[in-house]
Design a protein around this motif. Structure first.
Motif, PDB file in Angstrom:
ATOM      1  N   UNK A  19      24.800  46.113  50.958  1.00  0.00           N
ATOM      2  CA  UNK A  19      25.235  47.479  50.665  1.00  0.00           C
ATOM      3  C   UNK A  19      26.709  47.705  50.988  1.00  0.00           C
ATOM      4  N   UNK A  20      27.239  46.963  51.929  1.00  0.00           N
ATOM      5  CA  UNK A  20      28.629  47.136  52.329  1.00  0.00           C
ATOM      6  C   UNK A  20      29.608  46.659  51.253  1.00  0.00           C
ATOM      7  N   UNK A  21      29.142  45.836  50.309  1.00  0.00           N
ATOM      8  CA  UNK A  21      30.011  45.323  49.252  1.00  0.00           C
ATOM      9  C   UNK A  21      30.137  46.377  48.163  1.00  0.00           C
ATOM     10  N   UNK A  22      31.329  46.920  48.016  1.00  0.00           N
ATOM     11  CA  UNK A  22      31.561  47.998  47.063  1.00  0.00           C
ATOM     12  C   UNK A  22      32.346  47.544  45.836  1.00  0.00           C
ATOM     13  N   UNK A  23      32.689  46.287  45.787  1.00  0.00           N
ATOM     14  CA  UNK A  23      33.500  45.772  44.696  1.00  0.00           C
ATOM     15  C   UNK A  23      32.611  45.471  43.477  1.00  0.00           C
ATOM     16  N   UNK A  24      33.234  45.490  42.324  1.00  0.00           N
ATOM     17  CA  UNK A  24      32.559  45.146  41.084  1.00  0.00           C
ATOM     18  C   UNK A  24      32.076  43.692  41.146  1.00  0.00           C
ATOM     19  N   UNK A  25      30.851  43.431  40.708  1.00  0.00           N
ATOM     20  CA  UNK A  25      30.264  42.095  40.787  1.00  0.00           C
ATOM     21  C   UNK A  25      31.072  41.070  40.000  1.00  0.00           C
ATOM     22  N   UNK A  26      31.560  41.435  38.828  1.00  0.00           N
ATOM     23  CA  UNK A  26      32.361  40.491  38.038  1.00  0.00           C
ATOM     24  C   UNK A  26      33.669  40.140  38.740  1.00  0.00           C
ATOM     25  N   UNK A  27      34.276  41.145  39.354  1.00  0.00           N
ATOM     26  CA  UNK A  27      35.508  40.896  40.101  1.00  0.00           C
ATOM     27  C   UNK A  27      35.242  39.977  41.297  1.00  0.00           C
ATOM     28  N   UNK A  28      34.129  40.219  41.983  1.00  0.00           N
ATOM     29  CA  UNK A  28      33.761  39.390  43.125  1.00  0.00           C
ATOM     30  C   UNK A  28      33.492  37.955  42.679  1.00  0.00           C
ATOM     31  N   UNK A  29      32.789  37.805  41.579  1.00  0.00           N
ATOM     32  CA  UNK A  29      32.473  36.480  41.055  1.00  0.00           C
ATOM     33  C   UNK A  29      33.753  35.717  40.702  1.00  0.00           C
ATOM     34  N   UNK A  30      34.662  36.352  39.976  1.00  0.00           N
ATOM     35  CA  UNK A  30      35.923  35.713  39.600  1.00  0.00           C
ATOM     36  C   UNK A  30      36.750  35.366  40.828  1.00  0.00           C
ATOM     37  N   UNK A  31      36.742  36.264  41.786  1.00  0.00           N
ATOM     38  CA  UNK A  31      37.489  36.018  43.019  1.00  0.00           C
ATOM     39  C   UNK A  31      36.942  34.801  43.761  1.00  0.00           C
ATOM     40  N   UNK A  32      35.625  34.683  43.840  1.00  0.00           N
ATOM     41  CA  UNK A  32      35.003  33.550  44.516  1.00  0.00           C
ATOM     42  C   UNK A  32      35.258  32.245  43.758  1.00  0.00           C
ATOM     43  N   UNK A  33      35.172  32.282  42.451  1.00  0.00           N
ATOM     44  CA  UNK A  33      35.446  31.084  41.645  1.00  0.00           C
ATOM     45  C   UNK A  33      36.878  30.608  41.884  1.00  0.00           C
ATOM     46  N   UNK A  34      37.828  31.532  41.838  1.00  0.00           N
ATOM     47  CA  UNK A  34      39.234  31.196  42.065  1.00  0.00           C
ATOM     48  C   UNK A  34      39.438  30.654  43.478  1.00  0.00           C
ATOM     49  N   UNK A  35      38.810  31.311  44.436  1.00  0.00           N
ATOM     50  CA  UNK A  35      38.915  30.877  45.828  1.00  0.00           C
ATOM     51  C   UNK A  35      38.369  29.472  46.014  1.00  0.00           C
ATOM     52  N   UNK A  36      37.217  29.194  45.434  1.00  0.00           N
ATOM     53  CA  UNK A  36      36.598  27.877  45.591  1.00  0.00           C
ATOM     54  C   UNK A  36      37.446  26.789  44.944  1.00  0.00           C
ATOM     55  N   UNK A  37      37.972  27.063  43.776  1.00  0.00           N
ATOM     56  CA  UNK A  37      38.833  26.074  43.109  1.00  0.00           C
ATOM     57  C   UNK A  37      40.085  25.797  43.940  1.00  0.00           C
TER      58      UNK A  37
END
Length: 127
Positions: free
Chosen positions: A63-81
């Motif tokens: 519930x604490x995550x207020x960011x858009x899921x697509x933005x979070x997904x892209x951010x994690x993909x970029x971070x992992x790469x």
């Protein structure tokens, strides 16, 4: 005569080296355990990463995550790469630092294991 001695030394060294090869991974025994540990850590990292992506894709975010899921997904993909590239370059540098020693291959694997385990802890804590 010298050629014969060199050939004998080469064959003897090769035979001793061949005996130290671990059949589980085709590497010398000293490297095999580390290689298997790295493979285990990589598998765990992949499992954690896929679980996080699944949570993002299905909307099962805390519930604490207020960011858009697509933005979070892209951010994690970029971070992992970026992290994967950093890990490679960091362990490359560590290998060069150890290049004067006989244990440089072990040191490189240890670097990769430590960094992978740290990434698992980070992802588990924050996601």
């Amino acid at each position: 005569m010298i050629r014969l001695l060199v050939l004998f030394f080469y064959c003897t060294t090769f035979q001793l080296f061949a005996q130290d090869i671990d059949e589980r991974c085709g590497l010398p025994a000293s490297l095999c355990e580390l290689q298997l540990e790295l493979e285990s850590s990589d598998a765990e990292l992949n499992r954690v990463y896929k679980a996080i992506m699944s949570s993002i894709n299905t909307g099962e975010l805390p519930d604490a995550v207020l960011v858009d899921a697509n933005e979070l997904k892209q951010s994690l993909i970029t971070s992992q790469r970026s992290w994967l590239e950093f890990k490679k370059k960091n362990c490359d540098a560590f290998y060069v630092l150890q290049s004067g020693g006989m244990q440089r291959n072990e040191a490189r694997l240890e670097c990769e294991i430590e960094m992978t385990n740290a990434r698992i802890k980070y992802l588990t804590k924050w996601y």
